[in-house]
Design a protein around this motif. Structure first.
Motif, PDB file in Angstrom:
ATOM      1  N   THR A 223       0.848  -1.199   0.000  1.00  0.00           N
ATOM      2  CA  THR A 223       0.000   0.000   0.000  1.00  0.00           C
ATOM      3  C   THR A 223       0.881   1.246   0.000  1.00  0.00           C
ATOM      4  OG1 THR A 223      -1.641  -1.231   1.279  1.00  0.00           O
ATOM      5  CG2 THR A 223      -1.912   1.150   1.168  1.00  0.00           C
ATOM      6  N   LYS A 224       1.920   1.209   0.809  1.00  0.00           N
ATOM      7  CA  LYS A 224       2.884   2.324   0.854  1.00  0.00           C
ATOM      8  C   LYS A 224       3.496   2.558  -0.518  1.00  0.00           C
ATOM      9  CE  LYS A 224       6.983   1.457   1.238  1.00  0.00           C
ATOM     10  NZ  LYS A 224       8.126   1.308   0.286  1.00  0.00           N
ATOM     11  N   GLU A 225       3.916   1.472  -1.169  1.00  0.00           N
ATOM     12  CA  GLU A 225       4.628   1.608  -2.444  1.00  0.00           C
ATOM     13  C   GLU A 225       3.721   2.126  -3.552  1.00  0.00           C
ATOM     14  OE1 GLU A 225       7.985   1.619  -4.844  1.00  0.00           O
ATOM     15  OE2 GLU A 225       7.750   1.496  -2.656  1.00  0.00           O
ATOM     16  N   PHE A 226       2.460   1.684  -3.565  1.00  0.00           N
ATOM     17  CA  PHE A 226       1.524   2.197  -4.569  1.00  0.00           C
ATOM     18  C   PHE A 226       1.229   3.679  -4.320  1.00  0.00           C
ATOM     19  CE2 PHE A 226      -1.111  -0.731  -7.441  1.00  0.00           C
ATOM     20  CZ  PHE A 226       0.011  -1.435  -7.824  1.00  0.00           C
ATOM     21  N   THR A 227       1.178   4.062  -3.055  1.00  0.00           N
ATOM     22  CA  THR A 227       0.957   5.480  -2.720  1.00  0.00           C
ATOM     23  C   THR A 227       2.157   6.319  -3.168  1.00  0.00           C
ATOM     24  OG1 THR A 227      -0.322   4.775  -0.785  1.00  0.00           O
ATOM     25  CG2 THR A 227       0.391   7.069  -0.841  1.00  0.00           C
ATOM     26  N   LEU A 228       3.351   5.792  -2.904  1.00  0.00           N
ATOM     27  CA  LEU A 228       4.587   6.481  -3.300  1.00  0.00           C
ATOM     28  C   LEU A 228       4.640   6.641  -4.824  1.00  0.00           C
ATOM     29  CD1 LEU A 228       8.146   5.558  -1.969  1.00  0.00           C
ATOM     30  CD2 LEU A 228       7.731   5.870  -4.404  1.00  0.00           C
ATOM     31  N   ARG A 229       4.325   5.551  -5.534  1.00  0.00           N
ATOM     32  CA  ARG A 229       4.405   5.621  -7.001  1.00  0.00           C
ATOM     33  C   ARG A 229       3.354   6.565  -7.572  1.00  0.00           C
ATOM     34  NH1 ARG A 229       6.020  -0.437  -9.345  1.00  0.00           N
ATOM     35  NH2 ARG A 229       7.855  -0.740  -8.005  1.00  0.00           N
ATOM     36  N   SER A 230       2.174   6.581  -6.971  1.00  0.00           N
ATOM     37  CA  SER A 230       1.139   7.489  -7.486  1.00  0.00           C
ATOM     38  C   SER A 230       1.568   8.937  -7.268  1.00  0.00           C
ATOM     39  CB  SER A 230      -0.212   7.211  -6.828  1.00  0.00           C
ATOM     40  OG  SER A 230      -0.245   7.671  -5.502  1.00  0.00           O
ATOM     41  N   ALA A 231       2.255   9.210  -6.148  1.00  0.00           N
ATOM     42  CA  ALA A 231       2.754  10.573  -5.890  1.00  0.00           C
ATOM     43  C   ALA A 231       3.785  10.970  -6.940  1.00  0.00           C
ATOM     44  CB  ALA A 231       3.360  10.653  -4.488  1.00  0.00           C
ATOM     45  N   ASP A 232       4.673  10.022  -7.286  1.00  0.00           N
ATOM     46  CA  ASP A 232       5.709  10.304  -8.285  1.00  0.00           C
ATOM     47  C   ASP A 232       5.124  10.481  -9.685  1.00  0.00           C
ATOM     48  OD1 ASP A 232       7.576  10.173  -6.314  1.00  0.00           O
ATOM     49  OD2 ASP A 232       8.355   8.197  -6.853  1.00  0.00           O
ATOM     50  N   GLU A 233       3.949   9.905  -9.911  1.00  0.00           N
ATOM     51  CA  GLU A 233       3.324   9.953 -11.244  1.00  0.00           C
ATOM     52  C   GLU A 233       2.420  11.165 -11.444  1.00  0.00           C
ATOM     53  OE1 GLU A 233       3.216   5.071 -11.388  1.00  0.00           O
ATOM     54  OE2 GLU A 233       1.416   6.206 -10.901  1.00  0.00           O
ATOM     55  N   MET A 234       2.225  11.960 -10.400  1.00  0.00           N
ATOM     56  CA  MET A 234       1.342  13.129 -10.519  1.00  0.00           C
ATOM     57  C   MET A 234       1.947  14.154 -11.481  1.00  0.00           C
ATOM     58  SD  MET A 234       0.194  13.698  -6.569  1.00  0.00           S
ATOM     59  CE  MET A 234      -0.626  12.410  -5.631  1.00  0.00           C
ATOM     60  N   HIS A 235       1.099  14.696 -12.369  1.00  0.00           N
ATOM     61  CA  HIS A 235       1.556  15.694 -13.331  1.00  0.00           C
ATOM     62  C   HIS A 235       0.818  17.013 -13.093  1.00  0.00           C
ATOM     63  CE1 HIS A 235       3.726  12.610 -15.456  1.00  0.00           C
ATOM     64  NE2 HIS A 235       2.624  11.901 -15.619  1.00  0.00           N
ATOM     65  N   GLU A 236       1.519  18.086 -13.380  1.00  0.00           N
ATOM     66  CA  GLU A 236       0.932  19.409 -13.153  1.00  0.00           C
ATOM     67  C   GLU A 236      -0.301  19.655 -14.024  1.00  0.00           C
ATOM     68  OE1 GLU A 236       3.750  22.547 -13.501  1.00  0.00           O
ATOM     69  OE2 GLU A 236       5.152  21.670 -12.057  1.00  0.00           O
ATOM     70  N   ASN A 237      -0.307  19.062 -15.229  1.00  0.00           N
ATOM     71  CA  ASN A 237      -1.377  19.377 -16.186  1.00  0.00           C
ATOM     72  C   ASN A 237      -2.587  18.453 -16.070  1.00  0.00           C
ATOM     73  OD1 ASN A 237      -0.058  17.149 -17.097  1.00  0.00           O
ATOM     74  ND2 ASN A 237       0.056  17.779 -19.243  1.00  0.00           N
ATOM     75  N   GLU A 238      -2.668  17.667 -14.991  1.00  0.00           N
ATOM     76  CA  GLU A 238      -3.858  16.831 -14.797  1.00  0.00           C
ATOM     77  C   GLU A 238      -4.177  16.761 -13.304  1.00  0.00           C
ATOM     78  OE1 GLU A 238      -1.933  12.346 -14.596  1.00  0.00           O
ATOM     79  OE2 GLU A 238      -2.587  13.099 -16.540  1.00  0.00           O
ATOM     80  N   PRO A 239      -5.437  16.476 -12.958  1.00  0.00           N
ATOM     81  CA  PRO A 239      -5.794  16.414 -11.534  1.00  0.00           C
ATOM     82  C   PRO A 239      -4.918  15.403 -10.782  1.00  0.00           C
ATOM     83  CG  PRO A 239      -7.756  16.306 -12.913  1.00  0.00           C
ATOM     84  CD  PRO A 239      -6.576  16.195 -13.835  1.00  0.00           C
ATOM     85  N   GLU A 240      -4.463  15.796  -9.586  1.00  0.00           N
ATOM     86  CA  GLU A 240      -3.584  14.927  -8.802  1.00  0.00           C
ATOM     87  C   GLU A 240      -4.259  13.609  -8.426  1.00  0.00           C
ATOM     88  OE1 GLU A 240      -2.613  17.646  -5.599  1.00  0.00           O
ATOM     89  OE2 GLU A 240      -0.611  17.946  -6.428  1.00  0.00           O
ATOM     90  N   THR A 241      -5.587  13.626  -8.444  1.00  0.00           N
ATOM     91  CA  THR A 241      -6.323  12.450  -7.976  1.00  0.00           C
ATOM     92  C   THR A 241      -6.296  11.289  -8.967  1.00  0.00           C
ATOM     93  OG1 THR A 241      -8.343  13.360  -8.931  1.00  0.00           O
ATOM     94  CG2 THR A 241      -7.917  13.843  -6.615  1.00  0.00           C
ATOM     95  N   ILE A 242      -5.992  11.552 -10.248  1.00  0.00           N
ATOM     96  CA  ILE A 242      -6.148  10.512 -11.280  1.00  0.00           C
ATOM     97  C   ILE A 242      -5.264   9.301 -10.993  1.00  0.00           C
ATOM     98  CG2 ILE A 242      -5.661   9.972 -13.707  1.00  0.00           C
ATOM     99  CD1 ILE A 242      -6.850  12.643 -14.454  1.00  0.00           C
ATOM    100  N   THR A 243      -3.961   9.539 -10.759  1.00  0.00           N
ATOM    101  CA  THR A 243      -3.068   8.393 -10.552  1.00  0.00           C
ATOM    102  C   THR A 243      -3.385   7.675  -9.241  1.00  0.00           C
ATOM    103  OG1 THR A 243      -1.413   9.834  -9.528  1.00  0.00           O
ATOM    104  CG2 THR A 243      -1.191   9.413 -11.887  1.00  0.00           C
ATOM    105  N   LEU A 244      -3.713   8.430  -8.205  1.00  0.00           N
ATOM    106  CA  LEU A 244      -4.038   7.802  -6.924  1.00  0.00           C
ATOM    107  C   LEU A 244      -5.300   6.951  -7.061  1.00  0.00           C
ATOM    108  CD1 LEU A 244      -3.242   7.672  -3.868  1.00  0.00           C
ATOM    109  CD2 LEU A 244      -5.049   9.337  -3.486  1.00  0.00           C
ATOM    110  N   GLN A 245      -6.290   7.494  -7.739  1.00  0.00           N
ATOM    111  CA  GLN A 245      -7.549   6.760  -7.911  1.00  0.00           C
ATOM    112  C   GLN A 245      -7.319   5.455  -8.685  1.00  0.00           C
ATOM    113  OE1 GLN A 245     -10.516   9.084  -9.942  1.00  0.00           O
ATOM    114  NE2 GLN A 245     -12.179   8.122  -8.825  1.00  0.00           N
ATOM    115  N   SER A 246      -6.482   5.541  -9.727  1.00  0.00           N
ATOM    116  CA  SER A 246      -6.180   4.351 -10.528  1.00  0.00           C
ATOM    117  C   SER A 246      -5.496   3.284  -9.691  1.00  0.00           C
ATOM    118  CB  SER A 246      -5.285   4.753 -11.710  1.00  0.00           C
ATOM    119  OG  SER A 246      -4.807   3.612 -12.359  1.00  0.00           O
ATOM    120  N   ARG A 247      -4.535   3.698  -8.886  1.00  0.00           N
ATOM    121  CA  ARG A 247      -3.801   2.730  -8.049  1.00  0.00           C
ATOM    122  C   ARG A 247      -4.686   2.203  -6.917  1.00  0.00           C
ATOM    123  NH1 ARG A 247       1.496   1.422  -9.115  1.00  0.00           N
ATOM    124  NH2 ARG A 247       2.487   2.817 -10.596  1.00  0.00           N
TER     125      ARG A 247
END
Length: 792
Positions: free
Chosen positions: A619-643
């Motif tokens: 769970t920690k690692e998926f959270t970490l990776r979703s944080a690293d995948e966040m892009h300025e030009n899209e909502p921050e929630t997209i990668t977290l929601q996917s993971r």
């Protein structure tokens, strides 16, 4: 030897085999041209769809289960056409594979067309399983003959590892060598060089084995249920055993191959074994051919209350009856024995009818394979490779003979009236005791022609951990650490389903410490049917039911700390998974420096199914990776929601390629070995490359952006919506909300940067709290009892 590259392949024939062969080539990234006969125009049709036959066949293949492709997006690599309009397009292909109906006249007419358009020097092969390869080259050009060969894939080609290569006397040796290498490295196959004899190697031995079982079944008055209980996983064969396998393959196909061997092998000393029993012929006459006709040895029906039931054919009454669970003392004695080799010894020594069956079966098989050398193969290991890769045998026939003792078994065979080929008598007279032996970690086989032990072909490309016992560096009762050479060590364990308990965690920590002190790095791999089904569920269940929460807390901490040790060690750690790689095993992959996965790796975080969340850092690692995948030009929630959804729906990749799409494997870092047997050697090479490129231990992260309360509310709303739509149960809501809480970093008022340890603590607390829930215990208990979780 000329450099040959394959960029585009033509597959001629889109039936069950052709369409799936096309899918497999597309799956490895090649362009594929799939052709079949032109569809006839319908009356009044203004614009006929001449590719309807091929398009329908491909669509059927793509929808089939299990899927013939690693990921759905590779279908774009396949172009369809028909023989009349598109045969000219094979001129751009590097390899043309014929997969049309098994009739020599039709194949020859196809080759007539191929000769008109094929570019000289390109490969041309046939996927026949029954027609002699040399007959297909009659009347063909010299260039065609030089580049022509039999390439016999087994169905389904994605999953069955065997590729038989059958040259003719005219086939250029460069073509044979190329196909053997290409099939192994790029198609992921066990490539077996065969002679052009009826049914080649695998079907010759496999169909003999099945027919022999049928005759022994008659002689010992055994039932179909008896036979499938005796010839399945208990002797290292697939779950489909014998009769179920026949139903899947098609009883008419089995009978056709048996008759073909009987008619075309007059010198076969056991040809009477291929005579079709009256009851089997009656099944063919009745069109009871197995799955394709809805009934064969077994028949699926619905009971009075609509429940599915599988009935078995009673061969005496010739009607279907309820299945009966066989009872044999020998089976009961052998089943608790995990080691297959020890289990085989117990089975063959049995004093009841089961023991009698095993002796008759093994004696007839050993006698038969001894007489097939050198008829179908000059080398014994090719017979074993073909049976393991083509029929899913866990242990080859000559390997089984070794396990039971060649000298003792041969004497017992002769006493029972079974003879062996003369070379076996010579082999024993020379004082040899086994067909295989291991020297300096290399596996050698007895070569009949030279009467010497030689190293297996291509042995340097494969590392077999179980052959390295004399190179053991450290071990405990469940694990072995081996010296793989070139300053790399390899860890494997032998627990049931590869489960990860305290001994495995101890071994991982110890192995990393040893590697840090003396070696370049560590490979973690297993050689069982599966890499690992994850953490030891039995231990979690026991501690939870006894409410030993302090012990449970320590166990979770140990798992988390071990995964973090995998990540933060001073040497590279490469994990080489294959097959099931679930839960804790997936977490191990997530924390490694690199994953070298077999193509057929099914990886995922499945804890929600048993009422938990990933608690070993997943769970920690998926959270970490979703944080690293966040892009300025899209909502921050997209990668977290996917993971969050990947964990929340317990998604498991259907291949290593799909694991990239799920964010489990990392593009540009983690790699795939098409051939599962190469993955450990590939992983070892990865360790060396990472170390030699100046490996530096990474620093623990303290800059992970978690989104807190605002996104937590959004995830909670989504969970409640799923519940209202009846997609998830009341208890699924509780688990999912705990998962969301951890992945958002808790109930924080604003986005915050946190450390890995902060997330690990949240993860562990959520895991522990769920262990105290009655419904989680019910799910864990269900998995332990039935292998499947309940929905509660």
């Amino acid at each position: 030897m000329q450099k040959r590259t394959i960029k585009k392949v033509a597959v001629l024939g889109s039936g069950v085999m052709g369409s799936r062969i096309a899918c497999h080539f597309a799956g490895i990234g090649l362009q594929v041209l799939l052709l079949d006969i032109a569809s006839p125009a319908k009356e009044g049709e203004l614009k006929p769809n001449r590719n309807k036959i091929v398009n329908d066949a491909l669509a059927t293949a793509i929808k089939s289960n299990p899927s013939p492709v690693f990921t759905k997006d590779v279908i774009k690599n396949i172009t369809t056409g028909n023989f009349e309009d598109n045969m000219k397009d094979i001129t751009s292909c590097d390899w043309t594979i014929e997969v049309v109906v098994e009739r020599l006249d039709i194949k020859k007419s196809i080759f007539d067309e191929v000769e008109k358009f094929r570019k000289p020097g390109t490969l041309i092969t046939s996927n026949t399983s029954g027609i002699p390869i040399h007959l297909m080259t009659e009347g063909r050009s010299d260039d065609f003959k030089k580049h022509f060969c039999g390439t016999h894939f087994f169905n389904p080609p994605r999953y069955l590892q065997l590729l038989e290569i059958i040259p003719t006397p005219d086939t250029d040796t460069e073509i044979i060598d190329f196909l053997m290498h290409y099939g192994d490295l790029y198609l992921g196959k066990t490539t077996v060089l065969c002679k052009d004899t009826p049914a080649f190697i695998a079907n010759r031995i496999g169909v003999f084995s099945i027919m022999s079982i049928f005759h022994i079944m008659e002689k010992l008055d055994l039932t179909i249920d008896d036979i499938d209980a005796l010839t399945g996983p208990v002797i290292g064969r697939p779950k489909s055993a014998t009769c179920r396998t026949a139903d899947v393959v098609g009883i008419d196909t089995l009978v056709k191959v048996a008759i073909g061997v009987k008619d075309n092998c007059p010198g076969d000393e056991a040809k009477d074994t291929f005579v079709i029993p009256l009851w089997l012929q009656k099944m063919v006459d009745n069109k009871w051919l197995g799955d394709k006709t809805g009934q064969g040895f077994f028949k699926k029906t619905k009971g009075d209350e609509g429940q599915k039931e599988i009935l078995t054919l009673d061969l005496k009454k010739f009607e279907y009856t309820s299945r009966q669970k066989p009872k044999f003392a020998t089976l009961n004695a052998a089943k608790p024995i995990d080691d297959l080799k020890q289990r085989l010894k117990v089975l063959v020594a049995g004093k009841d009818k089961a023991g009698e069956f095993y002796r008759s079966f093994h004696y007839s098989l050993f006698s038969y394979i001894s007489h097939r050398i050198p008829e179908i193969s000059d080398e014994i290991y090719r017979v074993d490779d073909a049976m393991k890769a083509g029929f899913g045998w866990e242990i080859g026939a000559f390997e089984s003979w070794d396990v039971l003792g060649v000298k003792e078994t041969t004497a017992a065979m002769k006493s029972a009236g079974y003879d062996v080929a003369n070379w076996v008598n010579d082999f024993l007279t020379e004082g040899n005791i086994s067909f295989y032996k291991i020297e300096n970690g290399k596996r050698l086989y007895y070569d009949v022609s030279t009467k010497k032990y030689l190293q297996l072909s291509g042995g340097d490309s494969f590392i077999i951990l179980s052959d390295l016992k004399e190179k053991t560096v450290w071990k405990n009762t469940a694990c072995n650490l081996y010296d793989l050479g070139d300053d790399v060590v390899g860890l494997q364990w032998n627990t049931k389903m590869g489960s990860i308990g305290s001994e495995v965690l101890e071994a991982m920590n110890k192995s990393i410490s040893i590697a840090e002190e003396k070696y370049k790095g560590l490979v973690i791999a297993n050689e069982g049917p599966q890499f690992s089904a994850g953490a030891n569920v039995g231990m979690i269940f026991m501690l939870a039911t006894e409410q030993e929460y302090d012990e449970l807390d320590l166990a979770i901490r140990m798992f988390q700390n071990t995964m973090m040790r995998v990540r933060y060690s001073s040497i590279p750690v490469v994990v080489a998974p294959h097959g099931l790689t679930l839960g804790g095993a997936c977490e191990m992959c997530l924390h490694s420096d690199k994953v070298q996965a077999a193509a057929e790796s099914y990886i995922g975080l499945v804890e929600l199914g048993v009422g938990l969340i990933p608690g070993g850092g997943g769970t920690k690692e998926f959270t970490l990776r979703s944080a690293d995948e966040m892009h300025e030009n899209e909502p921050e929630t997209i990668t977290l929601q996917s993971r969050f959804l990947t964990i929340g729906t317990a998604k498991v990749s259907t291949s290593a390629f799909e694991a990239y799409n799920l964010g489990i494997l990392r593009k540009g870092i983690d790699e795939i070995s098409m051939n599962q047997q190469r993955r450990i050697a590939d992983a070892k090479q990865s360790v060396i490359e990472i170390f030699d490129n100046g490996y530096t231990m990474p620093l623990q992260r303290t800059d992970i952006k978690v989104l807190g309360r605002s996104v937590l509310g959004m995830l909670y709303a989504g969970i409640n919506g799923m519940h209202r739509g009846n997609y998830i149960t009341d208890y699924d809501v509780i688990i999912a909300k705990k998962l969301a809480y951890v992945m958002c970093g808790g109930d924080l008022s604003e986005p915050t940067l946190v450390s890995e340890q902060y997330l690990l603590n949240l993860e562990r607390e959520a895991f522990l709290s769920l262990c105290g829930e009655k419904k989680t215990l019910e799910r864990l208990q269900s998995v332990l009892k039935t292998g499947k979780p309940i929905r509660n």
